[in-house]
Design an enzyme around this catalytic site. Structure first.
Site, PDB file in Angstrom:
ATOM      1  CG  ASN A  99     101.964  52.513 135.741  1.00  0.00           C
ATOM      2  OD1 ASN A  99     102.551  52.190 134.705  1.00  0.00           O
ATOM      3  ND2 ASN A  99     101.713  53.777 136.036  1.00  0.00           N
ATOM      4  CB  CYS A 107     104.139  55.472 134.301  1.00  0.00           C
ATOM      5  SG  CYS A 107     103.660  57.201 134.188  1.00  0.00           S
ATOM      6  CE  LYS A 126      97.733  50.759 131.757  1.00  0.00           C
ATOM      7  NZ  LYS A 126      96.960  51.875 132.349  1.00  0.00           N
ATOM      8  CB  VAL A 131      99.400  63.375 135.086  1.00  0.00           C
ATOM      9  CG1 VAL A 131      98.975  63.580 136.533  1.00  0.00           C
ATOM     10  CG2 VAL A 131      98.318  63.896 134.139  1.00  0.00           C
ATOM     11  CG  ASN A 164     100.650  53.049 130.569  1.00  0.00           C
ATOM     12  OD1 ASN A 164     100.267  54.181 130.300  1.00  0.00           O
ATOM     13  ND2 ASN A 164     100.958  52.685 131.801  1.00  0.00           N
ATOM     14  N   GLY A 180      92.125  53.703 123.261  1.00  0.00           N
ATOM     15  CA  GLY A 180      91.307  54.351 122.242  1.00  0.00           C
ATOM     16  C   GLY A 180      89.863  53.911 122.173  1.00  0.00           C
ATOM     17  N   GLY A 240      93.998  57.802 123.476  1.00  0.00           N
ATOM     18  CA  GLY A 240      92.785  58.268 122.804  1.00  0.00           C
ATOM     19  C   GLY A 240      92.513  57.525 121.507  1.00  0.00           C
ATOM     20  CG  ASN A 280      97.750  51.891 137.913  1.00  0.00           C
ATOM     21  OD1 ASN A 280      98.714  52.608 138.155  1.00  0.00           O
ATOM     22  ND2 ASN A 280      97.631  51.245 136.778  1.00  0.00           N
TER      23      ASN A 280
HETATM   24  C1  LIG Z   1      95.736  61.753 132.056  1.00  0.00           C
HETATM   25  C2  LIG Z   1      96.124  60.301 132.079  1.00  0.00           C
HETATM   26  C3  LIG Z   1      96.681  59.759 133.234  1.00  0.00           C
HETATM   27  C4  LIG Z   1      97.051  58.409 133.285  1.00  0.00           C
HETATM   28  N1  LIG Z   1      97.569  57.882 134.444  1.00  0.00           N
HETATM   29  C5  LIG Z   1      97.884  56.565 134.497  1.00  0.00           C
HETATM   30  C6  LIG Z   1      98.364  55.975 135.722  1.00  0.00           C
HETATM   31  O1  LIG Z   1      98.465  56.621 136.771  1.00  0.00           O
HETATM   32  N2  LIG Z   1      98.691  54.650 135.702  1.00  0.00           N
HETATM   33  C7  LIG Z   1      98.561  53.878 134.569  1.00  0.00           C
HETATM   34  O2  LIG Z   1      98.856  52.682 134.596  1.00  0.00           O
HETATM   35  N3  LIG Z   1      98.077  54.415 133.413  1.00  0.00           N
HETATM   36  C8  LIG Z   1      97.740  55.720 133.356  1.00  0.00           C
HETATM   37  N4  LIG Z   1      97.238  56.251 132.187  1.00  0.00           N
HETATM   38  C9  LIG Z   1      97.077  55.369 130.988  1.00  0.00           C
HETATM   39  C10 LIG Z   1      95.629  54.880 130.851  1.00  0.00           C
HETATM   40  O3  LIG Z   1      95.232  54.130 131.982  1.00  0.00           O
HETATM   41  C11 LIG Z   1      95.481  54.014 129.567  1.00  0.00           C
HETATM   42  O4  LIG Z   1      96.370  52.924 129.648  1.00  0.00           O
HETATM   43  C12 LIG Z   1      95.792  54.794 128.294  1.00  0.00           C
HETATM   44  O5  LIG Z   1      95.333  56.114 128.395  1.00  0.00           O
HETATM   45  C13 LIG Z   1      95.198  54.145 127.030  1.00  0.00           C
HETATM   46  O6  LIG Z   1      93.779  54.124 127.061  1.00  0.00           O
HETATM   47  P1  LIG Z   1      92.842  55.262 126.364  1.00  0.00           P
HETATM   48  O7  LIG Z   1      93.335  55.422 124.950  1.00  0.00           O
HETATM   49  O8  LIG Z   1      91.446  54.731 126.461  1.00  0.00           O
HETATM   50  O9  LIG Z   1      93.028  56.515 127.159  1.00  0.00           O
HETATM   51  C14 LIG Z   1      96.863  57.588 132.119  1.00  0.00           C
HETATM   52  C15 LIG Z   1      96.294  58.151 130.972  1.00  0.00           C
HETATM   53  C16 LIG Z   1      95.913  59.479 130.927  1.00  0.00           C
HETATM   54  C17 LIG Z   1      95.287  60.028 129.665  1.00  0.00           C
END
Ligand SMILES: Cc1cc2nc3c(=O)[nH]c(=O)nc-3n(C[C@H](O)[C@H](O)[C@H](O)COP(=O)(O)O)c2cc1C
Length: 302
Positions: free
Chosen positions: A124, A127, A163, A71, A190, A242, A215, A98
């Site tokens: 963060n 990223c 993070k 993104v 992350n 996940g 995921g 964040n």
């Molecule tokens: C579409 C999307 C945008 C994300 N944007 C950020 C962000 O702006 N800052 C951040 O620290 N993590 C961001 N993440 C990471 C999530 O906060 C998380 O750490 C990561 O997706 C793992 O968790 P999950 O498997 O439950 O999605 C983003 C993840 C996704 C899928």
């Protein structure tokens, strides 16, 4: 009904379930579907000093059990968030802001603007989708310590969560570096850097070529990393990666997490977080657990 409350850096959350950064906006759209005050907190999209339009599309690709995203930190900028969304969000639940930057000074300045206004700041530094967007800071212990110190120097009131990136050599060394830099809490993971290819076009699906993998499919790796981090430091840890149901959240608690964040599952099921909260209650009841926080770190190795 079990007691789901947890305490993080001296602040009480009504339960440990927090939507993860970047998967929940600032909560307004989800609040049209359910009252987000049921949540333990909300973690905002990554905030930068100036507004950012993000990366070109396509930015998201689906793969089996995971998604990839690049993104590119699209957000309205920290001041717009403070002016337009913060008061409303605070009236609902705990606010985790964040923040992302390109330089140490950026991180310090954004933290200074948010200090005392939000409940927690999550740094963060991990990223993978933005050039100079923090990832450079999140890989080596020395730079993790430096960026943590820079952020902490602007904070008088708000606890600092760092993070951590999973795309690193050593989670324990990086966790300790953040703690030494002054972090009050850690969160991880992350996304994992990945690539998905459109074989007909012979090109990567997302415009950025690579993206962050998140995921259900990443959960076992994330649980292992949370376990490693929690055993390397004294400060609390927020686990994520996940989580799709209450039982996943309990795995993270047993591995050592005090609270959890739920990301990609919010896209699959907009009611994911309230369902996980209900599921935690049901699980505690059926297992004779009166106080959910008692599970933190209770893993017994074979
Ligand atoms: C579409 C999307 C945008 C994300 N944007 C950020 C962000 O702006 N800052 C951040 O620290 N993590 C961001 N993440 C990471 C999530 O906060 C998380 O750490 C990561 O997706 C793992 O968790 P999950 O498997 O439950 O999605 C983003 C993840 C996704 C899928």
């Amino acid at each position: 009904m079990a007691d789901l409350r947890v305490t993080l850096c001296g602040k009480e959350l009504k339960n440990p379930v927090i939507p993860a950064s970047g998967t929940f906006g600032f909560g307004r759209e989800f609040n049209e579907i359910y009252d987000i005050s049921v949540l333990g907190g909300v973690c905002t999209k990554g905030l930068t000093l100036e507004r950012r339009a993000g990366n070109p599309v396509p930015r998201i690709a689906e793969s089996r059990g995971v998604i990839l995203n690049a993104v590119g930190l699209q957000n309205p900028g920290v001041e717009a968030f403070i002016a337009e969304d913060l008061e409303w969000l605070k009236s609902k639940t705990r606010v985790f802001a964040n923040v992302a930057g390109s330089t140490l000074e950026d991180y310090a300045e954004i933290c200074g603007k948010l200090d005392g206004l939000v409940d927690f700041i999550e740094l963060n530094i991990s990223c993978p989708n933005v050039k100079c967007g923090g990832m450079a800071f999140g890989i080596k212990p020395e730079t993790i310590k430096a960026v943590t110190r820079a952020a902490k120097s602007s904070l008088k009131q708000t606890p600092l969560i760092v993070k951590l990136s999973p795309n690193v050599e050593s989670i324990p060394l990086n966790a300790r570096a953040a703690e030494e830099g002054g972090a009050d809490c850690l969160s991880l993971v992350n996304t994992f850097t990945g690539m998905a290819i459109d074989i007909e076009r012979r090109k990567p699906i997302i415009a950025n070529n690579t993206g962050g993998v998140s995921g259900a499919g990443i959960k076992p790796i994330a649980v292992r990393m949370v376990y490693e981090a929690a055993h390397a430091v004294e400060i609390p840890v927020i686990g994520m990666g996940g989580i799709t149901r209450a039982e996943d959240a309990i795995e993270f608690l047993l591995a050592g997490a005090t609270a959890v964040q739920v990301g990609t599952q919010n896209f699959t099921d907009t009611l994911a977080c309230p369902k996980i909260i209900e599921g935690l209650n049901a699980w505690c009841d059926s297992h004779g657990v009166n106080k959910l926080s008692c599970l933190t770190g209770k893993l017994e190795l074979n």
